[in-house]
Design an enzyme around this catalytic site. Structure first.
Site, PDB file in Angstrom:
ATOM      1  N   PRO A 232      -3.256   3.909   1.967  1.00 42.36           N
ATOM      2  CA  PRO A 232      -4.143   4.543   2.929  1.00 42.36           C
ATOM      3  C   PRO A 232      -4.905   5.750   2.389  1.00 42.36           C
ATOM      4  O   PRO A 232      -4.378   6.524   1.593  1.00 42.36           O
ATOM      5  CB  PRO A 232      -3.182   4.987   4.045  1.00 42.36           C
ATOM      6  CG  PRO A 232      -1.867   5.139   3.369  1.00 42.36           C
ATOM      7  CD  PRO A 232      -1.836   4.051   2.329  1.00 42.36           C
ATOM      8  N   ASN A 233      -6.127   5.844   2.860  1.00 39.99           N
ATOM      9  CA  ASN A 233      -7.050   6.955   2.579  1.00 39.99           C
ATOM     10  C   ASN A 233      -7.646   6.913   1.172  1.00 39.99           C
ATOM     11  O   ASN A 233      -8.560   7.691   0.876  1.00 39.99           O
ATOM     12  CB  ASN A 233      -6.378   8.325   2.835  1.00 39.99           C
ATOM     13  CG  ASN A 233      -5.884   8.460   4.258  1.00 39.99           C
ATOM     14  OD1 ASN A 233      -6.642   8.213   5.202  1.00 39.99           O
ATOM     15  ND2 ASN A 233      -4.627   8.805   4.445  1.00 39.99           N
TER      16      ASN A 233
ATOM     17  N   ALA B 209       0.389   7.822   0.909  1.00 44.56           N
ATOM     18  CA  ALA B 209       1.409   8.482   1.741  1.00 44.56           C
ATOM     19  C   ALA B 209       2.594   7.568   2.059  1.00 44.56           C
ATOM     20  O   ALA B 209       3.718   8.057   2.244  1.00 44.56           O
ATOM     21  CB  ALA B 209       0.778   8.999   3.031  1.00 44.56           C
TER      22      ALA B 209
ATOM     23  N   GLU C  31       4.194   2.355 -10.845  1.00 47.36           N
ATOM     24  CA  GLU C  31       3.760   3.273  -9.781  1.00 47.36           C
ATOM     25  C   GLU C  31       2.740   4.246 -10.354  1.00 47.36           C
ATOM     26  O   GLU C  31       2.952   4.804 -11.444  1.00 47.36           O
ATOM     27  CB  GLU C  31       4.983   4.033  -9.262  1.00 47.36           C
ATOM     28  CG  GLU C  31       4.669   5.063  -8.183  1.00 47.36           C
ATOM     29  CD  GLU C  31       5.928   5.750  -7.653  1.00 47.36           C
ATOM     30  OE1 GLU C  31       7.049   5.398  -8.114  1.00 47.36           O
ATOM     31  OE2 GLU C  31       5.784   6.633  -6.788  1.00 47.36           O
TER      32      GLU C  31
ATOM     33  N   HIS D 105      -0.016   7.595  -9.321  1.00 48.32           N
ATOM     34  CA  HIS D 105      -0.595   8.569  -8.397  1.00 48.32           C
ATOM     35  C   HIS D 105      -1.646   9.373  -9.149  1.00 48.32           C
ATOM     36  O   HIS D 105      -1.445   9.719 -10.320  1.00 48.32           O
ATOM     37  CB  HIS D 105       0.471   9.521  -7.843  1.00 48.32           C
ATOM     38  CG  HIS D 105       1.539   8.809  -7.084  1.00 48.32           C
ATOM     39  ND1 HIS D 105       1.360   8.362  -5.796  1.00 48.32           N
ATOM     40  CD2 HIS D 105       2.782   8.423  -7.456  1.00 48.32           C
ATOM     41  CE1 HIS D 105       2.455   7.733  -5.405  1.00 48.32           C
ATOM     42  NE2 HIS D 105       3.338   7.756  -6.396  1.00 48.32           N
TER      43      HIS D 105
ATOM     44  N   SER E  44      -2.779  12.480  -8.240  1.00 52.71           N
ATOM     45  CA  SER E  44      -2.171  13.810  -8.361  1.00 52.71           C
ATOM     46  C   SER E  44      -0.714  13.629  -8.798  1.00 52.71           C
ATOM     47  O   SER E  44      -0.257  12.498  -8.956  1.00 52.71           O
ATOM     48  CB  SER E  44      -2.231  14.528  -6.999  1.00 52.71           C
ATOM     49  OG  SER E  44      -1.418  13.849  -6.044  1.00 52.71           O
TER      50      SER E  44
ATOM     51  N   ARG F  54       3.305  19.122  -5.885  1.00 55.99           N
ATOM     52  CA  ARG F  54       2.523  19.597  -4.746  1.00 55.99           C
ATOM     53  C   ARG F  54       3.425  20.306  -3.738  1.00 55.99           C
ATOM     54  O   ARG F  54       4.633  20.059  -3.693  1.00 55.99           O
ATOM     55  CB  ARG F  54       1.751  18.425  -4.138  1.00 55.99           C
ATOM     56  CG  ARG F  54       0.677  17.950  -5.142  1.00 55.99           C
ATOM     57  CD  ARG F  54      -0.110  16.777  -4.648  1.00 55.99           C
ATOM     58  NE  ARG F  54      -0.832  17.073  -3.410  1.00 55.99           N
ATOM     59  CZ  ARG F  54      -1.598  16.172  -2.793  1.00 55.99           C
ATOM     60  NH1 ARG F  54      -1.734  14.951  -3.302  1.00 55.99           N
ATOM     61  NH2 ARG F  54      -2.229  16.480  -1.679  1.00 55.99           N
TER      62      ARG F  54
HETATM   63  C1  DQA Z   1      -1.343  10.056  -3.882  1.00 57.80           C
HETATM   64  C2  DQA Z   1      -0.316  11.166  -3.593  1.00 57.80           C
HETATM   65  C3  DQA Z   1       0.249  11.013  -2.193  1.00 57.80           C
HETATM   66  O1  DQA Z   1       1.188  12.057  -1.926  1.00 57.80           O
HETATM   67  C4  DQA Z   1      -0.843  11.087  -1.155  1.00 57.80           C
HETATM   68  O2  DQA Z   1      -0.325  10.847   0.125  1.00 57.80           O
HETATM   69  C5  DQA Z   1      -1.995  10.197  -1.443  1.00 57.80           C
HETATM   70  C6  DQA Z   1      -2.419   9.994  -2.831  1.00 57.80           C
HETATM   71  C7  DQA Z   1      -2.033  10.261  -5.244  1.00 57.80           C
HETATM   72  O3  DQA Z   1      -2.619   9.304  -5.731  1.00 57.80           O
HETATM   73  O4  DQA Z   1      -2.011  11.375  -5.783  1.00 57.80           O
HETATM   74  O5  DQA Z   1      -2.645   9.707  -0.530  1.00 57.80           O
HETATM   75  O6  DQA Z   1      -0.642   8.813  -3.936  1.00 57.80           O
END
Ligand code: DQA
Length: 140
Positions: free
Chosen positions: A6-7, A73, A94, A96, A98, A103
């Site tokens: 998501p997002n 998330a 996996e 990410h 960030s 964080r």
């Molecule tokens: C994320 C890190 C997650 O904590 C966050 O909710 C995201 C993006 C990343 O790619 O850094 O939506 O997965």
């Protein structure tokens, strides 16, 4: 499969100070190109709907496809995602953009994906997807 949660469809516009300015379309093209260089045919997808991601992971399990996963998330709380990842037979990496562990929000400090992953790439921005594909290529 390179699967995104998501997002992440708003990459480039969403908090660019954290996630950068590369759009999801640009990221898809980069992943296809990086994959080709590694001999991988990349099927890149993004969804805001958890069940859709679970369906894709079930499909990857049935087909024996390796997966690069940025579950965004959902990484931090979805036990359905934990179960879906646990069914995979081919390697899972996996990724990410960030580094969630660095964080401030405590909820980002755990992952339901990590127990099932052969590698975790975090904190390297968009280039982390290239690194994740390299890890995947090395694992299959
Ligand atoms: C994320 C890190 C997650 O904590 C966050 O909710 C995201 C993006 C990343 O790619 O850094 O939506 O997965």
């Amino acid at each position: 499969m390179v699967l995104n949660g998501p997002n992440l469809g708003r990459l480039g516009r969403r908090q660019p100070e954290i996630y950068g300015t590369t759009t999801i379309a640009e990221l898809e093209q980069l992943c296809v190109d990086w994959g080709r260089g590694l001999g991988l045919e990349v099927d890149f997808r993004q969804t805001n709907h958890e069940g859709e991601l679970l369906d894709w992971l079930n499909q990857a399990a049935d087909e024996g496809w390796p997966v690069v996963l940025n579950a965004a998330a959902w990484t931090h709380y979805s036990w359905a995602l934990f179960d879906a990842c646990g069914q995979l037979t081919a390697p899972l990496v996996e990724v990410h953009i960030s580094d969630p562990s660095q964080r401030p929000e405590e909820f980002r400090h755990s992952s339901v994906v990590t127990p099932h992953a052969v590698a975790v790439v975090a904190g390297h921005g968009i280039d982390g997807y290239r690194m994740a594909l390299e890890q995947l290529a090395a694992a299959i």
